[in-house]
Design a protein around this motif. Sequence first.
Motif, short mmCIF file in Angstrom:
data_model
loop_
_atom_site.label_atom_id
_atom_site.label_comp_id
_atom_site.label_asym_id
_atom_site.label_seq_id
_atom_site.Cartn_x
_atom_site.Cartn_y
_atom_site.Cartn_z
N UNK A 1 -16.50 -4.13 12.00
CA UNK A 1 -15.18 -4.68 12.35
C UNK A 1 -14.67 -4.09 13.67
N UNK A 2 -14.99 -2.84 13.94
CA UNK A 2 -14.59 -2.24 15.22
C UNK A 2 -15.27 -2.96 16.37
N UNK A 3 -16.54 -3.29 16.16
CA UNK A 3 -17.28 -4.04 17.18
C UNK A 3 -16.58 -5.39 17.44
N UNK A 4 -16.16 -6.05 16.35
CA UNK A 4 -15.50 -7.36 16.53
C UNK A 4 -14.15 -7.20 17.25
N UNK A 5 -13.46 -6.09 17.01
CA UNK A 5 -12.20 -5.83 17.72
C UNK A 5 -12.48 -5.73 19.23
N UNK A 6 -13.57 -5.07 19.58
CA UNK A 6 -13.94 -4.95 21.00
C UNK A 6 -14.23 -6.33 21.60
N UNK B 1 -5.44 -5.38 23.14
CA UNK B 1 -6.19 -4.14 23.31
C UNK B 1 -6.99 -3.79 22.07
N UNK B 2 -8.27 -3.41 22.27
CA UNK B 2 -9.07 -3.06 21.09
C UNK B 2 -8.52 -1.81 20.42
N UNK B 3 -7.79 -0.99 21.18
CA UNK B 3 -7.21 0.22 20.55
C UNK B 3 -6.17 -0.18 19.50
N UNK B 4 -5.39 -1.22 19.82
CA UNK B 4 -4.36 -1.69 18.88
C UNK B 4 -4.99 -2.47 17.73
N UNK B 5 -5.93 -3.39 18.06
CA UNK B 5 -6.53 -4.22 17.02
C UNK B 5 -7.25 -3.34 15.99
N UNK B 6 -7.92 -2.29 16.48
CA UNK B 6 -8.69 -1.41 15.59
C UNK B 6 -7.79 -0.73 14.56
N UNK C 1 -22.56 -6.81 1.06
CA UNK C 1 -21.95 -7.68 2.07
C UNK C 1 -23.01 -8.20 3.02
N UNK C 2 -22.90 -9.48 3.35
CA UNK C 2 -23.91 -10.11 4.21
C UNK C 2 -23.31 -10.46 5.58
N UNK C 3 -21.99 -10.61 5.60
CA UNK C 3 -21.37 -11.01 6.85
C UNK C 3 -19.92 -10.54 6.88
N UNK C 4 -19.43 -10.18 8.06
CA UNK C 4 -18.02 -9.83 8.19
C UNK C 4 -17.53 -10.27 9.55
N UNK C 5 -16.23 -10.37 9.67
CA UNK C 5 -15.71 -10.78 10.98
C UNK C 5 -14.20 -10.82 10.99
N UNK C 6 -13.67 -11.25 12.13
CA UNK C 6 -12.23 -11.31 12.32
C UNK C 6 -11.88 -12.66 12.94
#
Length: 416
Positions: A265-270, A314-319, A336-341
């Motif tokens: 999820x952090x990756x997706x925030x970026x 900002x990814x700092x805020x989204x995270x 879990x097979x998939x996740x996202x935002x």
Amino acid sequence: MYALVDGNNFFVSCERVFQPQLESRPVIVLSNNDGCAVARSNEAKALGIKMGAPFFTIKQLCQQHNVAVLSSNYTLYADMSKRMMSILKGLAVRQEVYSIDESFLDLSGISQLTQHAQLIRARVKQWIGLPVCVGIGQTKVLAKFANHLAKSYPFLGGVCNLAELSSDRLARAMQLTEVGEVWGIGRKLAQQLRAMGISTVYALKTANANQLAKVFSVNVARIVHELNGVPCIALEEYSNTQQQMVSSRSFGEPITNRDELIAALSFHCEQLSHKLTKQGLFARSLTFFAHSNRFKDDYVCHAVTLLLPAASNSFRMLTKLITPAMDAIFVPKINYKKAGIIISEMLSADDAIRDLLGSSNLSHDHLLPTLQAINRRYGKRTVRMASAILGHRWQMQRELMSASFTTDSSQLIIAS
Ligand SMILES: [Mg+2]
């Protein structure tokens, strides 16, 4: 008059631009996690490899015939697509970007359309190395049909202008083409039409539009009118303005670990932060989701929508939303097979409203430009949130992927 420009075997062609040794060799590109064939060169099609064929069913055939097998490199394809669309934009009055490799062009006012179409083909080939076909017709449905002919009949040289066909030849071409090839006629609809005796493009063109509108929908009637040269479907120039933004991926292997999911999820925030800044947008509400394998009986999907106190890019805020999101969606022992935002509500800088105390509903992270500058200079994700490195097992299997030839300076192609 409309043109439809379509990249030939687009993903394969993008790969060939940077790996010319793949030219005239059968090539396929696999979907995420190297699952199925999603693009095939003509040579691979000739071997009987079907679109969507699971890789394990064709692995042996590929070895036998020395087929080059590649993982999908979406960064490369998206970048090549952007370049292709910008070339096309310069060659038309108006443009609709229809998909990653297709664009409708409004060519009104341009004389000698066939020559113009040849110019389009030659320019895209010369400037970025991609082969395309061009179809020209009075309506979008006809342009799409013309493109189908340009692709199917090599003697046309990649361009088909319906205005240059005699009415007999046009009728003949329509009689020879399956109704399912018409733009907007999906598989199920094609089946229903065939059951009514409408099995070719010609049969649909000469069918009673009003009757079809009653049986199906007004959309089918519109298609019939368009096949007869009456424009009913407008060019959508601004289809790019998004209502929604998504970043999600299937995992290389099932994940049960909380930290792995946080890392994903952090990756997706970026990713989303990058997309938002590029388009000058700010996210207001985010939906976090994670689900198990769709094809298993114990399928579960967990999702939660959270609001940011003020819209941010900002990814700092989204995270910061990841912890409350995980509290809401994470269940131990689920594979879990998939996740996202999904960002479902976005604001632009113009939408900013100040309240009486002068605080805005947009929050600007003043450190973000600096962090982004560092990442541009020293490579993607040089500076990132620590949560993004909590795990890496979630990442996709893309063992056969080519390099980021056009988007990463450390992977530029070297001519020797
Ligand atoms: Mg295509």
